[in-house]
Design a protein around this motif. Structure first.
Motif, PDB file in Angstrom:
ATOM      1  N   UNK A  25     -37.223 -36.412   1.102  1.00 32.58           N
ATOM      2  CA  UNK A  25     -35.984 -36.709   0.368  1.00 32.58           C
ATOM      3  C   UNK A  25     -36.036 -38.128  -0.181  1.00 32.58           C
ATOM      4  N   UNK A  26     -36.465 -39.076   0.637  1.00 34.26           N
ATOM      5  CA  UNK A  26     -36.562 -40.470   0.198  1.00 34.26           C
ATOM      6  C   UNK A  26     -37.612 -40.604  -0.902  1.00 34.26           C
ATOM      7  N   UNK A  27     -38.787 -39.992  -0.715  1.00 33.78           N
ATOM      8  CA  UNK A  27     -39.863 -40.083  -1.718  1.00 33.78           C
ATOM      9  C   UNK A  27     -39.424 -39.482  -3.053  1.00 33.78           C
ATOM     10  N   UNK A  28     -38.809 -38.290  -3.010  1.00 32.27           N
ATOM     11  CA  UNK A  28     -38.351 -37.657  -4.250  1.00 32.27           C
ATOM     12  C   UNK A  28     -37.232 -38.458  -4.905  1.00 32.27           C
ATOM     13  N   UNK A  29     -36.372 -39.046  -4.104  1.00 35.60           N
ATOM     14  CA  UNK A  29     -35.279 -39.840  -4.666  1.00 35.60           C
ATOM     15  C   UNK A  29     -35.814 -41.076  -5.383  1.00 35.60           C
ATOM     16  N   UNK A  30     -36.678 -41.830  -4.727  1.00 42.40           N
ATOM     17  CA  UNK A  30     -37.223 -43.061  -5.325  1.00 42.40           C
ATOM     18  C   UNK A  30     -38.055 -42.739  -6.560  1.00 42.40           C
ATOM     19  N   UNK A  31     -38.969 -41.771  -6.437  1.00 41.00           N
ATOM     20  CA  UNK A  31     -39.820 -41.454  -7.582  1.00 41.00           C
ATOM     21  C   UNK A  31     -39.028 -40.783  -8.702  1.00 41.00           C
ATOM     22  N   UNK A  32     -38.007 -40.025  -8.351  1.00 43.95           N
ATOM     23  CA  UNK A  32     -37.158 -39.412  -9.373  1.00 43.95           C
ATOM     24  C   UNK A  32     -36.406 -40.464 -10.175  1.00 43.95           C
ATOM     25  N   UNK A  33     -35.891 -41.488  -9.497  1.00 43.24           N
ATOM     26  CA  UNK A  33     -35.224 -42.586 -10.198  1.00 43.24           C
ATOM     27  C   UNK A  33     -36.226 -43.281 -11.116  1.00 43.24           C
ATOM     28  N   UNK A  34     -37.426 -43.543 -10.610  1.00 47.94           N
ATOM     29  CA  UNK A  34     -38.455 -44.200 -11.431  1.00 47.94           C
ATOM     30  C   UNK A  34     -38.818 -43.345 -12.646  1.00 47.94           C
TER      31      UNK A  34
END
Length: 185
Positions: A25-34
């Motif tokens: 969830x954290x990885x997808x959230x950060x990379x999704x924002x990027x």
């Protein structure tokens, strides 16, 4: 199943699935924002070095095919050749850790040597990979997110329950995606 047992089951599913997937969830959230800001910067890689180049291009455009571009790649760099894409008068040649753009009329272009941005670059790859095992894992993750969302709707009781207050916030949360999908194009 009693109401108390259902509430306990919802809480346990919500908590345990959330714990299991918290890293993703954290990885997808950060990379999704990027990735949302990929027109401002490339969240996957950065350029280490750029070199101008000039290559010989045949006058007969019919001779510029995939085989020609593969041979041309050998004259540009010793990096592993991975393929090409042609658009109009430009060819883009892809290499391991590099790519070259060549004007197919003038033979002029440039090659960029790139490196993956640590952590962020790998996280963005998760959004784009076509590895079949990762796709299955991502599909299971999607189902897990649905379970987290649905079980979360039934955890709170009283005046903060989904039936009393949560549905209003859920409807408001749905309005924004629809505004962007249908009104802002």
């Amino acid at each position: 199943m009693s109401k108390k047992s259902r509430t306990l089951l919802n809480r346990n599913l919500h908590r345990d699935i959330g714990y299991f997937y918290v890293g993703l969830i954290i990885a997808f959230s950060i990379s999704g924002i990027a990735l949302n800001h990929r027109t401002d910067f490339d969240p996957q890689e950065y350029t280490v070095k750029t070199e101008q180049l000039e290559v010989d291009i045949p006058e007969d455009a019919e001779k510029i095919d995939d085989a020609f571009l593969k041979e041309l790649a050998k004259t540009i760099t010793s990096a592993e050749y991975r393929g090409n894409r042609r658009r109009g008068n430009e060819a883009r040649l892809y290499f391991k850790d590099a790519f070259a753009s060549v004007n197919l009329q003038t033979g002029k272009g440039e090659i960029e040597y790139v490196r993956t941005i640590p952590f962020l670059g790998q996280m963005t790859i998760l959004h784009k990979t076509t590895n079949k095992w990762w796709i299955w894992f991502s599909d299971i993750f999607g189902v897990a997110m649905l379970i987290i969302a649905i079980t979360g709707m039934f955890i709170a009781k009283g005046k903060y329950s989904f039936r009393k207050r949560g549905w209003v916030l859920a409807v408001l949360g749905l309005i924004f995606p629809f505004i962007f999908l249908f009104l802002i194009r």
